[in-house]
Design a protein around this motif. Structure first.
Motif, mmCIF file in Angstrom:
data_model
loop_
_atom_site.group_PDB
_atom_site.id
_atom_site.type_symbol
_atom_site.label_atom_id
_atom_site.label_comp_id
_atom_site.label_asym_id
_atom_site.label_seq_id
_atom_site.Cartn_x
_atom_site.Cartn_y
_atom_site.Cartn_z
ATOM 1 N N LEU A 199 0.567 -1.188 0.099
ATOM 2 C CA LEU A 199 -0.089 0.044 0.015
ATOM 3 C C LEU A 199 0.808 1.356 0.015
ATOM 4 N N ALA A 200 2.034 1.336 0.680
ATOM 5 C CA ALA A 200 2.752 2.151 0.484
ATOM 6 C C ALA A 200 3.336 2.591 -0.630
ATOM 7 N N ALA A 201 3.758 1.534 -1.385
ATOM 8 C CA ALA A 201 4.304 1.867 -2.878
ATOM 9 C C ALA A 201 3.115 2.200 -3.471
ATOM 10 N N PHE A 202 2.038 1.842 -3.412
ATOM 11 C CA PHE A 202 0.594 2.280 -4.043
ATOM 12 C C PHE A 202 0.477 3.925 -3.921
ATOM 13 N N ALA A 208 4.064 -1.882 -6.866
ATOM 14 C CA ALA A 208 4.724 -2.560 -5.723
ATOM 15 C C ALA A 208 5.247 -3.988 -6.225
ATOM 16 N N LEU A 209 6.513 -3.802 -6.188
ATOM 17 C CA LEU A 209 7.344 -4.952 -6.800
ATOM 18 C C LEU A 209 7.982 -5.777 -5.448
ATOM 19 N N LEU A 210 7.594 -7.002 -5.567
ATOM 20 C CA LEU A 210 7.901 -7.688 -4.327
ATOM 21 C C LEU A 210 9.191 -8.793 -4.764
ATOM 22 N N PRO A 211 10.051 -8.863 -4.016
ATOM 23 C CA PRO A 211 11.164 -9.813 -4.086
ATOM 24 C C PRO A 211 10.813 -11.295 -3.952
ATOM 25 N N ALA A 212 9.654 -11.460 -3.545
ATOM 26 C CA ALA A 212 9.273 -13.180 -3.450
ATOM 27 C C ALA A 212 7.653 -13.155 -3.196
ATOM 28 N N PRO A 213 7.056 -14.039 -3.432
ATOM 29 C CA PRO A 213 5.591 -14.117 -3.188
ATOM 30 C C PRO A 213 5.258 -13.731 -1.884
ATOM 31 N N GLY A 214 5.974 -14.264 -0.821
ATOM 32 C CA GLY A 214 5.579 -13.828 0.663
ATOM 33 C C GLY A 214 4.360 -14.740 1.260
ATOM 34 N N ALA A 252 1.230 -12.961 -0.227
ATOM 35 C CA ALA A 252 1.028 -11.212 -0.478
ATOM 36 C C ALA A 252 1.010 -11.090 -1.761
ATOM 37 N N LEU A 253 1.665 -11.480 -2.654
ATOM 38 C CA LEU A 253 1.707 -11.277 -3.886
ATOM 39 C C LEU A 253 0.075 -11.148 -4.416
ATOM 40 N N GLN A 254 -0.389 -12.361 -4.287
ATOM 41 C CA GLN A 254 -1.900 -12.529 -4.488
ATOM 42 C C GLN A 254 -2.815 -11.608 -3.866
ATOM 43 N N TRP A 255 -2.481 -11.159 -2.665
ATOM 44 C CA TRP A 255 -3.160 -10.359 -2.055
ATOM 45 C C TRP A 255 -3.075 -8.927 -2.824
ATOM 46 N N GLY A 256 -1.870 -8.565 -3.137
ATOM 47 C CA GLY A 256 -1.319 -7.455 -3.796
ATOM 48 C C GLY A 256 -2.211 -7.154 -5.199
ATOM 49 N N GLU A 257 -2.256 -8.299 -5.894
ATOM 50 C CA GLU A 257 -2.983 -8.461 -7.206
ATOM 51 C C GLU A 257 -4.469 -8.277 -6.973
ATOM 52 N N ALA A 258 -5.208 -8.961 -5.898
ATOM 53 C CA ALA A 258 -6.291 -8.618 -5.582
ATOM 54 C C ALA A 258 -6.949 -7.277 -5.377
ATOM 55 N N PHE A 259 -5.966 -6.542 -4.595
ATOM 56 C CA PHE A 259 -6.240 -5.128 -4.348
ATOM 57 C C PHE A 259 -6.052 -4.434 -5.619
ATOM 58 N N ALA A 261 -6.495 -5.017 -8.406
ATOM 59 C CA ALA A 261 -7.792 -5.139 -9.557
ATOM 60 C C ALA A 261 -8.931 -4.422 -9.160
ATOM 61 N N LEU A 262 -8.876 -3.853 -7.971
ATOM 62 C CA LEU A 262 -10.290 -3.067 -7.633
ATOM 63 C C LEU A 262 -9.690 -1.456 -7.819
ATOM 64 N N HIS A 263 -8.360 -1.171 -8.188
ATOM 65 C CA HIS A 263 -8.092 0.099 -8.567
ATOM 66 C C HIS A 263 -7.124 0.144 -9.871
ATOM 67 N N PRO A 264 -8.061 0.579 -10.824
ATOM 68 C CA PRO A 264 -7.291 0.684 -12.219
ATOM 69 C C PRO A 264 -6.147 1.652 -12.217
ATOM 70 N N GLY A 265 -4.899 1.012 -12.677
ATOM 71 C CA GLY A 265 -3.583 1.667 -12.572
ATOM 72 C C GLY A 265 -2.741 1.286 -11.658
ATOM 73 N N LEU A 266 -3.069 0.377 -10.845
ATOM 74 C CA LEU A 266 -2.153 -0.035 -9.706
ATOM 75 C C LEU A 266 -1.809 -1.412 -10.199
ATOM 76 N N GLU A 267 -0.252 -1.709 -9.937
ATOM 77 C CA GLU A 267 0.363 -2.901 -10.259
ATOM 78 C C GLU A 267 1.051 -3.518 -9.028
ATOM 79 N N CYS A 268 0.820 -4.789 -8.989
ATOM 80 C CA CYS A 268 1.575 -5.461 -7.981
ATOM 81 C C CYS A 268 2.008 -6.754 -8.666
#
Length: 324
Positions: A199-202, A208-214, A252-259, A261-268
């Motif tokens: 969310l801080a990256a957004f 939001a670029l993750l080093p691993a899925p988490g 957390a990657l799956q969560w970020g993708e789901a989040f 998807a609710l806000h066009p223009g955001l990318e995780c």
């Protein structure tokens, strides 16, 4: 009931306070920090049942005078939540705040006849056992490694021993990978969740670029708070230790993708090789915690999974992001 939360203006403390107030209880928050600005506005409607006291967790006389006012329950939530860097610089303080500062509070609770005390511990108490067992239940042998994990495991044993010596109704809960509303970082907490960092990256307008899925059994903070409330209200809990977790592992990657998807223009997404990311994992993957004890005894299970918590956090974020 009248309930005091030590460490009450922190991340978990505010979530617990919100749930307890919604259930009709009177809540006192004791913390060295003031309420965050966003929380100040949010909790304004509860002022008749909410008190806030600024003070140090090591101020024995002030704490004894507070407990003397009469409380039905105490929640021990004040802690230094330390990553490697904070662990290097505050080793003694971790043990002082996370373990020793609890002793005068517990003694006051015994003297003043407090009905129940709940110690907020952590899944970190399992330590290296999290890589050796497929599922972690309350009987799994612990192998804490970091000073934070050692302090949390020690706090559980200390609370249980005092209960045995004096007959106090003291419990500990192990919270697993909590994230959600009111999360914050500061001088005593340098291990923000991956969701917080996403969310801080957004908020910075960056992907939001993750080093691993988490992968963890991530637990949405309102779920954790509800479980604590259930234990406070329970007539006679059968155990002194309970796991609190979503009970299922997801990334957390799956969560970020789901989040996103609710806000066009955001990318995780995962960072590409050589691509820089400011997001830190703060520990590797571990086995999920079993919540069978909470489910069997109280019928409690987490309501928010990956997609549900992303939707709930999206709604909260849109309402509160100006104050974050």
């Amino acid at each position: 009931m009248k309930i005091v939360i030590f460490g009450g203006t922190g991340f978990v403390g505010l979530n617990v306070a919100e749930v307890l107030l919604a259930r009709g209880h009177e809540v006192t928050l004791y913390d060295r920090k003031q309420l965050p600005a966003g929380a100040e506005r949010f909790f304004a409607d509860h002022r008749e049942r909410l008190s806030i006291i600024q003070g140090e967790i090591t101020d024995i006389e002030r704490i004894d005078a507070l407990v003397k006012q009469g409380f039905d329950a105490i929640i021990l939530g004040a802690a230094i939540t330390a990553g490697d860097q904070l662990e290097r610089t505050t080793t003694s303080s971790i043990l002082e705040i996370n373990v020793m500062a609890q002793m005068p509070i517990l003694s006051a609770a015994i003297r003043r006849g407090v009905r129940r005390v709940i110690n907020l511990s952590s899944a970190s108490a399992y330590g290296a056992a999290g890589q050796r067992y497929p599922v972690l239940d309350e009987e799994t042998p612990c192998d804490p490694v970091s000073f934070y994990a050692i302090s949390k495991f020690t706090s559980e044993r200390s609370v249980a021993r005092l209960a045995e010596l004096w007959g106090g109704d003291f419990l500990s809960v192990r919270l697993s990978a909590v994230f959600g509303p009111w999360e914050q970082i500061g001088k005593v907490r340098d291990t923000p969740s991956l969701q917080f960092q996403i969310l801080a990256a957004f908020a910075r307008g960056e992907p939001a670029l993750l080093p691993a899925p988490g992968i963890k059994d991530w637990t949405y903070a309102p779920d954790a708070a509800e479980a604590v409330a259930v234990l406070i209200e329970a007539e006679r809990p059968r155990h002194r230790l309970y796991n609190i977790s979503s009970g299922a592992a997801w990334s957390a990657l799956q969560w970020g993708e789901a989040f996103a998807a609710l806000h066009p223009g955001l990318e995780c997404r995962l960072a590409s090789p050589g691509e820089k990311t400011f997001i830190k994992l703060h520990g590797g993957d571990r086995a999920p915690m079993s919540v069978k004890r909470m489910a069997d005894e109280f019928g409690w299970r987490a309501r928010f999974g990956c997609v549900e918590s992303a939707a709930a956090m999206s709604a909260w974020w849109m309402q509160h992001k100006e104050g974050i």
